[in-house]
Write an enzyme that holds these catalytic residues in place. Structure first.
Site, PDB file in Angstrom:
ATOM      1  N   HIS A   9       0.838  -1.205   0.000  1.00 27.61           N
ATOM      2  CA  HIS A   9       0.000   0.000   0.000  1.00 27.61           C
ATOM      3  C   HIS A   9       0.872   1.253   0.000  1.00 27.61           C
ATOM      4  O   HIS A   9       1.534   1.556   0.992  1.00 27.61           O
ATOM      5  CB  HIS A   9      -0.881  -0.044   1.258  1.00 27.61           C
ATOM      6  CG  HIS A   9      -1.858   1.067   1.367  1.00 27.61           C
ATOM      7  ND1 HIS A   9      -1.901   1.915   2.460  1.00 27.61           N
ATOM      8  CD2 HIS A   9      -2.855   1.466   0.543  1.00 27.61           C
ATOM      9  CE1 HIS A   9      -2.884   2.783   2.304  1.00 27.61           C
ATOM     10  NE2 HIS A   9      -3.479   2.538   1.153  1.00 27.61           N
ATOM     11  N   ARG A  10       0.888   1.959  -1.131  1.00 28.75           N
ATOM     12  CA  ARG A  10       1.767   3.129  -1.327  1.00 28.75           C
ATOM     13  C   ARG A  10       3.236   2.729  -1.175  1.00 28.75           C
ATOM     14  O   ARG A  10       4.071   3.504  -0.724  1.00 28.75           O
ATOM     15  CB  ARG A  10       1.423   4.271  -0.356  1.00 28.75           C
ATOM     16  CG  ARG A  10      -0.051   4.648  -0.371  1.00 28.75           C
ATOM     17  CD  ARG A  10      -0.388   5.730   0.642  1.00 28.75           C
ATOM     18  NE  ARG A  10      -1.816   5.729   0.940  1.00 28.75           N
ATOM     19  CZ  ARG A  10      -2.392   6.378   1.948  1.00 28.75           C
ATOM     20  NH1 ARG A  10      -1.654   7.127   2.745  1.00 28.75           N
ATOM     21  NH2 ARG A  10      -3.691   6.301   2.149  1.00 28.75           N
ATOM     22  N   GLU A  36       0.514  -0.853  -4.752  1.00 29.67           N
ATOM     23  CA  GLU A  36      -0.669   0.012  -4.827  1.00 29.67           C
ATOM     24  C   GLU A  36      -0.181   1.440  -4.715  1.00 29.67           C
ATOM     25  O   GLU A  36       0.679   1.753  -3.889  1.00 29.67           O
ATOM     26  CB  GLU A  36      -1.636  -0.318  -3.686  1.00 29.67           C
ATOM     27  CG  GLU A  36      -2.974   0.405  -3.740  1.00 29.67           C
ATOM     28  CD  GLU A  36      -2.990   1.797  -3.087  1.00 29.67           C
ATOM     29  OE1 GLU A  36      -3.980   2.511  -3.283  1.00 29.67           O
ATOM     30  OE2 GLU A  36      -2.005   2.159  -2.402  1.00 29.67           O
ATOM     31  N   ASP A  38      -1.248   5.913  -5.839  1.00 33.62           N
ATOM     32  CA  ASP A  38      -2.297   6.898  -6.130  1.00 33.62           C
ATOM     33  C   ASP A  38      -1.793   7.861  -7.185  1.00 33.62           C
ATOM     34  O   ASP A  38      -0.678   8.370  -7.080  1.00 33.62           O
ATOM     35  CB  ASP A  38      -2.634   7.705  -4.863  1.00 33.62           C
ATOM     36  CG  ASP A  38      -2.867   6.807  -3.660  1.00 33.62           C
ATOM     37  OD1 ASP A  38      -3.987   6.334  -3.503  1.00 33.62           O
ATOM     38  OD2 ASP A  38      -1.905   6.581  -2.886  1.00 33.62           O
ATOM     39  N   HIS A  51      -0.757  10.586  -2.521  1.00 31.87           N
ATOM     40  CA  HIS A  51      -2.089  10.230  -2.029  1.00 31.87           C
ATOM     41  C   HIS A  51      -2.983  11.440  -1.785  1.00 31.87           C
ATOM     42  O   HIS A  51      -4.087  11.531  -2.299  1.00 31.87           O
ATOM     43  CB  HIS A  51      -1.986   9.414  -0.734  1.00 31.87           C
ATOM     44  CG  HIS A  51      -3.327   9.094  -0.139  1.00 31.87           C
ATOM     45  ND1 HIS A  51      -3.955   9.932   0.775  1.00 31.87           N
ATOM     46  CD2 HIS A  51      -4.176   8.071  -0.352  1.00 31.87           C
ATOM     47  CE1 HIS A  51      -5.133   9.404   1.091  1.00 31.87           C
ATOM     48  NE2 HIS A  51      -5.295   8.287   0.429  1.00 31.87           N
ATOM     49  N   GLU A 111      -4.571   3.671  -8.203  1.00 37.05           N
ATOM     50  CA  GLU A 111      -5.811   4.308  -7.737  1.00 37.05           C
ATOM     51  C   GLU A 111      -5.914   5.709  -8.329  1.00 37.05           C
ATOM     52  O   GLU A 111      -5.038   6.550  -8.129  1.00 37.05           O
ATOM     53  CB  GLU A 111      -5.872   4.390  -6.211  1.00 37.05           C
ATOM     54  CG  GLU A 111      -7.175   5.026  -5.761  1.00 37.05           C
ATOM     55  CD  GLU A 111      -7.319   5.215  -4.255  1.00 37.05           C
ATOM     56  OE1 GLU A 111      -8.158   6.049  -3.841  1.00 37.05           O
ATOM     57  OE2 GLU A 111      -6.599   4.550  -3.488  1.00 37.05           O
ATOM     58  N   LYS A 113      -7.068   9.204  -8.151  1.00 36.63           N
ATOM     59  CA  LYS A 113      -7.496  10.092  -7.063  1.00 36.63           C
ATOM     60  C   LYS A 113      -8.350  11.217  -7.651  1.00 36.63           C
ATOM     61  O   LYS A 113      -7.911  12.346  -7.788  1.00 36.63           O
ATOM     62  CB  LYS A 113      -6.281  10.667  -6.337  1.00 36.63           C
ATOM     63  CG  LYS A 113      -5.492   9.651  -5.543  1.00 36.63           C
ATOM     64  CD  LYS A 113      -6.253   9.080  -4.362  1.00 36.63           C
ATOM     65  CE  LYS A 113      -6.461  10.125  -3.288  1.00 36.63           C
ATOM     66  NZ  LYS A 113      -7.089   9.542  -2.082  1.00 36.63           N
ATOM     67  N   ASP A 231       0.185  -2.215   4.403  1.00 32.77           N
ATOM     68  CA  ASP A 231       1.359  -1.365   4.634  1.00 32.77           C
ATOM     69  C   ASP A 231       2.579  -2.206   5.000  1.00 32.77           C
ATOM     70  O   ASP A 231       3.692  -1.694   5.047  1.00 32.77           O
ATOM     71  CB  ASP A 231       1.100  -0.396   5.803  1.00 32.77           C
ATOM     72  CG  ASP A 231       0.008   0.612   5.501  1.00 32.77           C
ATOM     73  OD1 ASP A 231      -0.148   0.990   4.330  1.00 32.77           O
ATOM     74  OD2 ASP A 231      -0.695   1.031   6.452  1.00 32.77           O
TER      75      ASP A 231
END
Length: 244
Positions: A9-10, A36, A38, A51, A111, A113, A231
């Site tokens: 995640h990020r 993953e 954004d 993000h 993702e 945004k 994470d």
């Protein structure tokens, strides 16, 4: 369980500043099989990975991402606030991540945004770059903006999409069908074993987020999810290795 996607995640965002190349590379070292991230647009139309719609939390800048050119954003420090050791990390572009992913054979969950700022042309721009890197079969485009995901499917039917949602939607796989979406990116509490089975029967996969507790990871793996967004990719990698 070797085919469950371990989405960082990020990037590895608990040991490196989120959405930086340092975080993405660290995630791969820790066993992530997916990243993953954004994506947003700069003032001059470039795709950057960050993000928040504003700069204060993660960078040395302030104000809205959309109000700065790529060159201005690249001059900001995107690491020092996390830890002085990462001073000098910059906001990456989508191209930089796709280049890394292309070499490593991983899946990228992009993702969009575009819930707060409706970035014009974001879908087209992202799809164009994914195609340029020949990554159509290794990208999942997700968003809380489901109109945007529907547009993505119209533009590029072969690229997978995932609906992001928080609540316990009723039979979300049926709703996903209305968007021709492939995956359910649900908040992890909204994922129960019977939901996973219902989705599988309908040809949909679950990629719950953001799962950091090992027991919760185990619960979701037992339920049969196809990927987990975390994470802590190292924790999930350990669990998956133990299951092989």
């Amino acid at each position: 369980m070797g085919n469950v996607v371990n989405f960082a995640h990020r990037g590895s965002s608990k040991v490196c500043p989120e959405n930086t190349m340092a975080a993405f590379k660290k995630a791969l070292e820790q066993g992530a099989t997916g990243i993953e991230t954004d994506v947003q647009l700069t003032k001059d139309g470039h795709m950057v990975l960050i993000h928040d719609e504003t700069l204060e939390r993660t960078t040395s800048g302030s104000g809205w991402v959309k109000d700065y050119t790529l060159q201005e954003l690249r001059s900001l420090d995107a690491g020092g606030k996390f830890d002085p050791a990462f001073q000098g990390e910059v906001i990456p572009t989508l191209d930089e991540l796709l280049e890394l992913a292309q070499d490593q054979g991983i899946i990228v969950n992009i993702e969009l945004k575009n819930g707060v700022i409706l970035y014009e042309g974001l879908e087209q721009k992202v799809i164009e770059r994914v195609k340029a890197f020949q990554m159509e079969d290794r990208v999942v485009i997700s968003s809380f903006n489901h109109y945007s995901l529907y547009l993505c499917k119209q533009l590029a039917p072969k690229i997978r999409t995932g609906i992001l949602y928080m609540e316990g939607l009723f039979e979300p796989w049926k709703y996903a069908d209305t968007l021709r979406a492939d995956a359910l990116h649900a908040y992890h509490y909204a994922v129960l074993p019977e939901f996973v089975q219902g989705a599988k029967a309908a040809g949909k996969v679950y990629h719950p987020f953001t799962v950091n507790d090992v027991q919760e990871m185990q619960r979701l793996l037992d339920a049969g999810v196809d990927g987990i967004i975390t994470d802590y990719p190292d924790r999930l990698a350990e669990l998956l290795a133990a299951k092989v």
